[in-house]
Motif scaffolding. Structure first.
Motif: not given
Ligand code: DQA
Length: 144
Positions: A10, A18, A23, A74, A76-77, A80, A103-105, A110, A114
């Motif tokens: 997501p 975003r 990112y 990935n 994403a949220a 977690h 993960h990108i980050s 953070r 996360r």
């Molecule tokens: C993410 C990190 C997640 O915490 C976040 O919810 C994302 C992107 C990343 O690629 O850094 O949507 O997965």
């Protein structure tokens, strides 16, 4: 030729606009093009998908499990809190196919929510914090 499914969860369809300070300013299409170009270089066939829907991601993982296709995910949220995705990932790696969580980050640098991934224990490996290179490192690893 080896096949790899690249699955994005997501809000990753919003890449480019975003939170670019986190990112980057390139969108999902740019990520897809970069990965397709690397895949050609590595002689790997890739398919890149994005969905905001847990059920769509689950169906894609199930399909990859049935086909024995390795996955770069990935979540994403969903990273977690999605035990449903974690279970699908567990079944995937238990079948012998690989799944690399990317993960990108770097989520560990953070907010506290996360810091926990419910997916990592079901993954073959995890790569985080290198921008789009996280996906490229995963692709190189799977290409072997
Ligand atoms: C993410 C990190 C997640 O915490 C976040 O919810 C994302 C992107 C990343 O690629 O850094 O949507 O997965």
């Amino acid at each position: 030729m080896k096949s790899v499914l690249v699955l994005n969860g997501p809000n990753l369809g919003r890449l480019g606009s975003r939170e670019p300070e986190i990112y980057g300013d390139l969108n999902l299409e740019a990520l897809t093009k970069q990965l397709e170009s690397l895949a050609t270089e590595l002689s790997v066939k890739i398919s890149v998908m994005q969905s905001d829907s847990e059920s769509v991601l689950m169906a894609a993982i199930h399909d990859a499990t049935d086909k024995g296709t390795d996955i770069i995910l990935n979540p994403a949220a969903f990273t977690h809190y999605s035990y449903a995705l974690a279970d699908a990932c567990k079944a995937h790696t238990a079948s012998g196919a690989k799944l690399i969580e990317v993960h990108i980050s770097n989520p560990h640098a953070r907010e506290e929510f996360r810091h926990k991934s419910v997916i990592s224990a079901s993954a073959s490996g995890v790569i985080a914090g290198f921008g789009f290179d996280s996906y490229k490192l995963a692709l190189r690893q799977l290409a072997g």
